[in-house]
Scaffold this motif. Structure first.
Motif, mmCIF file in Angstrom:
data_model
loop_
_atom_site.group_PDB
_atom_site.id
_atom_site.type_symbol
_atom_site.label_atom_id
_atom_site.label_comp_id
_atom_site.label_asym_id
_atom_site.label_seq_id
_atom_site.Cartn_x
_atom_site.Cartn_y
_atom_site.Cartn_z
ATOM 1 N N HIS A 1 16.479 43.470 61.767
ATOM 2 C CA HIS A 1 15.407 44.352 62.220
ATOM 3 C C HIS A 1 15.859 45.144 63.444
ATOM 4 C CE1 HIS A 1 11.580 45.810 63.606
ATOM 5 N NE2 HIS A 1 10.887 45.137 62.708
ATOM 6 N N ARG A 2 16.385 44.450 64.423
ATOM 7 C CA ARG A 2 16.822 45.122 65.653
ATOM 8 C C ARG A 2 18.005 46.060 65.390
ATOM 9 N NH1 ARG A 2 15.702 39.846 67.962
ATOM 10 N NH2 ARG A 2 17.910 39.347 67.738
ATOM 11 N N PHE A 3 18.908 45.620 64.529
ATOM 12 C CA PHE A 3 20.071 46.434 64.141
ATOM 13 C C PHE A 3 19.611 47.786 63.586
ATOM 14 C CE2 PHE A 3 22.873 47.387 60.373
ATOM 15 C CZ PHE A 3 24.054 47.702 61.044
ATOM 16 N N LEU A 4 18.691 47.740 62.638
ATOM 17 C CA LEU A 4 18.241 48.982 62.003
ATOM 18 C C LEU A 4 17.405 49.838 62.950
ATOM 19 C CD1 LEU A 4 17.397 47.727 58.388
ATOM 20 C CD2 LEU A 4 19.378 49.062 59.133
ATOM 21 N N THR A 5 16.564 49.173 63.734
ATOM 22 C CA THR A 5 15.734 49.912 64.692
ATOM 23 C C THR A 5 16.613 50.675 65.696
ATOM 24 O OG1 THR A 5 14.050 48.191 64.484
ATOM 25 C CG2 THR A 5 13.848 49.673 66.360
ATOM 26 N N ALA A 6 17.657 50.006 66.149
ATOM 27 C CA ALA A 6 18.573 50.646 67.110
ATOM 28 C C ALA A 6 19.270 51.868 66.487
ATOM 29 C CB ALA A 6 19.603 49.632 67.596
ATOM 30 N N LYS A 7 19.709 51.712 65.242
ATOM 31 C CA LYS A 7 20.410 52.829 64.581
ATOM 32 C C LYS A 7 19.459 54.003 64.352
ATOM 33 C CE LYS A 7 23.846 50.023 64.369
ATOM 34 N NZ LYS A 7 24.560 49.885 65.639
ATOM 35 N N ALA A 8 18.197 53.688 64.058
ATOM 36 C CA ALA A 8 17.197 54.751 63.855
ATOM 37 C C ALA A 8 16.923 55.462 65.183
ATOM 38 C CB ALA A 8 15.915 54.161 63.282
ATOM 39 N N LYS A 9 16.796 54.664 66.240
ATOM 40 C CA LYS A 9 16.531 55.223 67.577
ATOM 41 C C LYS A 9 17.686 56.125 68.014
ATOM 42 C CE LYS A 9 13.871 53.503 71.462
ATOM 43 N NZ LYS A 9 13.291 52.279 72.042
ATOM 44 N N ALA A 10 18.891 55.725 67.687
ATOM 45 C CA ALA A 10 20.084 56.495 68.048
ATOM 46 C C ALA A 10 20.269 57.719 67.158
ATOM 47 C CB ALA A 10 21.312 55.588 67.982
ATOM 48 N N GLY A 11 19.379 57.874 66.175
ATOM 49 C CA GLY A 11 19.451 59.054 65.308
ATOM 50 C C GLY A 11 20.515 58.978 64.220
ATOM 51 N N ILE A 12 21.068 57.777 64.032
ATOM 52 C CA ILE A 12 22.126 57.619 63.014
ATOM 53 C C ILE A 12 21.522 57.561 61.612
ATOM 54 C CG2 ILE A 12 23.965 56.084 62.192
ATOM 55 C CD1 ILE A 12 24.217 55.226 65.253
ATOM 56 N N ILE A 13 20.423 56.805 61.491
ATOM 57 C CA ILE A 13 19.744 56.730 60.190
ATOM 58 C C ILE A 13 18.299 57.213 60.331
ATOM 59 C CG2 ILE A 13 21.179 54.845 59.300
ATOM 60 C CD1 ILE A 13 18.798 52.939 59.952
ATOM 61 N N LYS A 14 17.683 57.484 59.195
ATOM 62 C CA LYS A 14 16.316 57.998 59.190
ATOM 63 C C LYS A 14 15.352 56.989 59.811
ATOM 64 C CE LYS A 14 16.745 61.359 55.542
ATOM 65 N NZ LYS A 14 17.952 60.985 54.758
ATOM 66 N N ASP A 15 14.378 57.495 60.513
ATOM 67 C CA ASP A 15 13.412 56.647 61.215
ATOM 68 C C ASP A 15 12.244 56.304 60.293
ATOM 69 O OD1 ASP A 15 12.294 55.201 63.209
ATOM 70 O OD2 ASP A 15 11.554 56.917 64.366
ATOM 71 N N LEU A 16 12.318 55.109 59.715
ATOM 72 C CA LEU A 16 11.284 54.655 58.776
ATOM 73 C C LEU A 16 10.859 53.239 59.161
ATOM 74 C CD1 LEU A 16 13.106 55.787 55.530
ATOM 75 C CD2 LEU A 16 10.961 56.759 56.366
ATOM 76 N N PRO A 17 9.677 52.803 58.720
ATOM 77 C CA PRO A 17 9.292 51.411 58.984
ATOM 78 C C PRO A 17 10.360 50.443 58.468
ATOM 79 C CG PRO A 17 7.446 52.620 58.064
ATOM 80 C CD PRO A 17 8.635 53.531 57.990
ATOM 81 N N PHE A 18 10.530 49.330 59.158
ATOM 82 C CA PHE A 18 11.580 48.365 58.813
ATOM 83 C C PHE A 18 11.532 47.921 57.349
ATOM 84 C CE2 PHE A 18 12.804 43.788 58.492
ATOM 85 C CZ PHE A 18 14.170 43.988 58.551
ATOM 86 N N ASP A 19 10.321 47.589 56.860
ATOM 87 C CA ASP A 19 10.196 47.093 55.485
ATOM 88 C C ASP A 19 10.728 48.115 54.479
ATOM 89 O OD1 ASP A 19 9.105 44.666 56.181
ATOM 90 O OD2 ASP A 19 7.037 45.395 56.103
ATOM 91 N N ILE A 20 10.551 49.380 54.806
ATOM 92 C CA ILE A 20 11.022 50.433 53.903
ATOM 93 C C ILE A 20 12.536 50.581 53.998
ATOM 94 C CG2 ILE A 20 10.896 52.924 53.450
ATOM 95 C CD1 ILE A 20 7.934 52.756 54.260
ATOM 96 N N GLN A 21 13.059 50.548 55.206
ATOM 97 C CA GLN A 21 14.510 50.580 55.374
ATOM 98 C C GLN A 21 15.160 49.425 54.620
ATOM 99 O OE1 GLN A 21 14.766 50.455 59.657
ATOM 100 N NE2 GLN A 21 15.272 52.636 59.777
ATOM 101 N N ARG A 22 14.570 48.235 54.759
ATOM 102 C CA ARG A 22 15.139 47.056 54.104
ATOM 103 C C ARG A 22 15.104 47.201 52.580
ATOM 104 N NH1 ARG A 22 11.420 43.227 53.733
ATOM 105 N NH2 ARG A 22 11.522 44.186 51.686
ATOM 106 N N ALA A 23 13.993 47.754 52.056
ATOM 107 C CA ALA A 23 13.893 47.977 50.608
ATOM 108 C C ALA A 23 14.983 48.933 50.133
ATOM 109 C CB ALA A 23 12.512 48.512 50.250
ATOM 110 N N LEU A 24 15.178 50.019 50.868
ATOM 111 C CA LEU A 24 16.159 51.029 50.465
ATOM 112 C C LEU A 24 17.583 50.500 50.552
ATOM 113 C CD1 LEU A 24 14.580 54.153 52.206
ATOM 114 C CD2 LEU A 24 14.633 53.685 49.747
ATOM 115 N N LEU A 25 17.825 49.684 51.569
ATOM 116 C CA LEU A 25 19.184 49.251 51.872
ATOM 117 C C LEU A 25 19.608 48.005 51.106
ATOM 118 C CD1 LEU A 25 21.058 50.695 53.769
ATOM 119 C CD2 LEU A 25 20.365 49.151 55.606
ATOM 120 N N MET A 26 18.689 47.068 50.892
ATOM 121 C CA MET A 26 19.078 45.776 50.344
ATOM 122 C C MET A 26 18.638 45.502 48.905
ATOM 123 S SD MET A 26 20.872 44.900 52.888
ATOM 124 C CE MET A 26 21.409 43.205 52.638
ATOM 125 N N SER A 27 17.543 46.114 48.448
ATOM 126 C CA SER A 27 17.056 45.742 47.111
ATOM 127 C C SER A 27 18.018 46.106 45.971
ATOM 128 C CB SER A 27 15.650 46.276 46.857
ATOM 129 O OG SER A 27 15.653 47.665 46.781
#
Lengths: 200, 200
Positions: free
Chosen positions: A134-160
């Motif tokens: 959670h913190r890993f993805l939030t940090a990357k989103a904050k840094a503008g590296i990845i799209k800023d989306l709710p964690f559950d959605i990022q996890r669905a896109l990335l891991m499912s």
DNA sequence: CAATTATAAGTAAATGTTTATTTATTTATA
DNA sequence: TATAAATAAATAAACATTTACTTATAATTG
């Protein structure tokens, strides 16, 4: 006093997972399990209160905890997005590939109300095993590296897709060729990551 | 001769799906179902050979066929990649969102050996409902629009996040805010597609 | 066109089996 | 020898399925 036979305890857990993986949770009975583990039904009740207790403890301590530990092994929140994500993918693939019965129970936990409830309670009690992700993805989103989306959605896109590919992996074990290799997994990981990146 | 009461038939099917969705497949019993459908246990056996037959017919005819038809509604193989994929995503989301119990049984079909077997047999008999999607993706890959990967892998990358998002949607129905909206789904569809495209 | 009848639909209650769990007893060792 | 571990066999409840009967109606008859 007579000591516990730890091999018997392990046999109960291993055979329970095997039966669930091969015949489904609805076909796990206490007497079938006792026979498979070469143990009296009563012995299972010395170690577990009842069937529900067995299933929940099996899921939480035998499967979920080692799975989550394996996924996070060698992963740190401050890793580069690509490196970190690949690490998570590889850890997950390797663990599940080598633990088919664990994968089966994890899949069951999505549909079984009993396990689903246990999972949600465990998440609260343990304060999220997956907090580092959670913190890993939030940090990357904050840094503008990845799209800023709710964690559950990022996890669905990335891991499912990975979970689906593991299913495919096991489906293919009964066929002549295995199309799901480590190379393919890494290629898919790249594809999934690229969709989430901001700089195109 | 006394005619069939079609309402009773429908009640049996609807209540069976409801029980499975709310209590899981392992908690569906013939007597519980009979009571819920306001019918004698024997009546179920007039319509179905046994419990296995009921579950398989419920899955294939009540859930799988309408689901697959809904997913393909208005979709044609010659559509533009983006238009076609969005159509599939929107169709899937709309159908599952409005048919929670169908979604539940579809999820069960991934873990229940009985339903999994039924699904594989059905796929052979019906000659793949999803053949249009297969041809759609193969054509786009051949035209160099998307990456050239085996169909099962393309499908995992393209569709599995959607299924996970539908799970999230239902999880969020019990929480104060719904984060999974049509807009979010379309945004996720774009992200997933962009990863698969060749021209970056 | 009513009354009758044949028949499948439907039911309540029972059956035999499978299941989770317990009882009564034995066993291994600290 | 005290005690928890382990067992074989029993128990009671839950279950899928059946039996023996009733009901509704389409087709047939008078």
């Amino acid at each position: 006093m007579r000591p516990k036979n730890l091999e018997k305890e392990q046999a109960i857990r291993t055979m329970a997972l095997d039966i669930i993986a091969n015949e489904g949770m609805e076909n796990l009975t206490m007497q079938k399990l006792a026979k498979a583990a070469n143990v009296s039904p009563r012995t299972i009740y010395i170690k577990y209160d009842d069937k529900e207790d067995l299933l929940i403890k099996l899921f939480i301590y035998e499967v979920l905890a080692p799975y989550e530990a394996a996924v996070l092994d060698g992963f740190t929140e401050d890793m580069d997005f690509s490196i970190g994500t690949k690490k998570l993918w590889m850890n997950t693939f390797t663990y599940l590939k080598n633990n088919r019965s664990h994968f089966a129970l994890l899949q069951h936990s999505k549909t079984s109300p009993l396990l689903h409830k246990a999972y949600q309670q465990e998440n609260i009690v343990q304060g999220q095993y997956f907090a580092p992700i959670h913190r890993f993805l939030t940090a990357k989103a904050k840094a503008g590296i990845i799209k800023d989306l709710p964690f559950d959605i990022q996890r669905a896109l990335l891991m499912s897709p990975l979970i689906d590919l593991v299913s495919e992996y096991f489906d293919h074990t009964t066929r002549p060729v295995q199309i799901i290799t480590e190379d393919v997994i890494m290629q898919c990981c790249e594809i999934v990551m690229s969709g989430l990146l901001t700089n195109k």
